[in-house]
Design an enzyme around this catalytic site. Structure first.
Site, mmCIF file in Angstrom:
data_model
loop_
_atom_site.group_PDB
_atom_site.id
_atom_site.type_symbol
_atom_site.label_atom_id
_atom_site.label_comp_id
_atom_site.label_asym_id
_atom_site.label_seq_id
_atom_site.Cartn_x
_atom_site.Cartn_y
_atom_site.Cartn_z
ATOM 1 N N THR A 1 37.640 39.523 35.272
ATOM 2 C CA THR A 1 38.548 39.617 36.373
ATOM 3 C C THR A 1 38.083 38.657 37.588
ATOM 4 O O THR A 1 36.925 38.051 37.636
ATOM 5 C CB THR A 1 38.284 40.979 37.411
ATOM 6 N N GLY B 1 34.426 34.898 34.992
ATOM 7 C CA GLY B 1 33.851 33.883 35.853
ATOM 8 C C GLY B 1 32.749 34.629 36.571
ATOM 9 O O GLY B 1 32.069 35.227 36.118
ATOM 10 N N GLY C 1 32.756 40.034 43.253
ATOM 11 C CA GLY C 1 33.468 39.607 44.315
ATOM 12 C C GLY C 1 34.850 40.244 44.395
ATOM 13 O O GLY C 1 35.721 40.667 45.297
ATOM 14 N N GLU D 1 32.994 45.185 34.093
ATOM 15 C CA GLU D 1 32.584 43.934 33.549
ATOM 16 C C GLU D 1 31.511 43.893 32.957
ATOM 17 O O GLU D 1 31.065 43.316 31.998
ATOM 18 C CB GLU D 1 32.487 42.726 34.856
#
Length: 223
Positions: free
Chosen positions: A32, A86, A100, A107
């Site tokens: 994400t 990322g 973030g 995740e």
């Protein structure tokens, strides 16, 4: 190259890296955030070479579907070769800070299932000691104040990310003022606080490969 171009470069590098290993039965895990979005867009060009994807957030699932990529629930997947995502920060041992985008719990779950976790980031995310980026901690709503007090005891300065509700229905505390010299130890300590779902340190399950976008091109870093 500007930051957007670096993100696009590492996204394409990740597609190039995984493409030779995909087949009609392959399932690709996708993270994400803005860099992961670039990866989804690049992945669409080879969507005919694999079966489906698993998304770490509703936002990513929607983006995948918009490209005609099938999205599976993780519970229906027993084997996943790659997870691509990322990071907000990475140290040189490929411990990460993530969250973030408030998707840290999902995740972590998808990363735990994958055989290989490929992190894609621009060179601004590589640091010697993590902690300049505030550490996200997902908490059960009724435990927000209790967890915040415990995080102060660990040397942090937690700030409630007001207005943010995770896909799991929880709150995010962003912890400022940390120097994360022992990522695995701090990850474990925070996760032991009652009311914490998980925190954004990916140390127990860090990245296997970091594709880093630089002005000299994409570099491959391993722990």
């Amino acid at each position: 190259m500007n930051q957007d171009q670096l993100k696009q470069a590492v996204a394409q590098a990740a597609v190039d890296y995984i493409a030779p290993h995909l087949n009609k039965n392959s399932v690709v895990g996708v993270g994400t955030g803005s860099t992961a979005n670039c990866f989804v867009d690049a992945l669409a060009a080879i969507k005919h070479t694999f079966d489906a994807a698993v998304a770490s957030s509703e936002a990513t699932a929607q983006r995948l579907r918009s490209h005609g990529i099938a999205v599976l629930e993780l519970n229906s997947v027993s084997d996943m070769r790659f997870y691509i995502d990322g990071a907000d920060e990475s140290d040189h041992q490929l411990n990460l800070i993530k969250g973030g985008g408030a998707a840290l719990t999902r995740e972590k779950i998808v990363a735990a299932v994958a055989d290989e976790f490929i992190c894609i980031a621009d060179e601004s995310k590589l640091v010697n000691i993590m902690g300049n980026f505030p550490l996200p901690v997902e908490v059960i709503p009724m435990a927000r104040s209790h967890v915040a007090r415990k995080l102060v005891g660990l040397g942090g300065e937690p700030v409630w990310r007001e207005g943010t509700i995770t896909d799991n229905g929880n709150y995010i505390l962003d912890v400022h003022g940390l120097e994360i010299t022992d990522p695995k130890g701090l990850e474990t300590a925070i996760n032991q606080i009652t009311g914490v779902v998980t925190n954004g340190i990916f140390g127990m399950r860090g990245a296997d490969l970091l594709l880093l976008g630089t002005s000299e091109g994409v570099k491959q870093l391993t722990a």
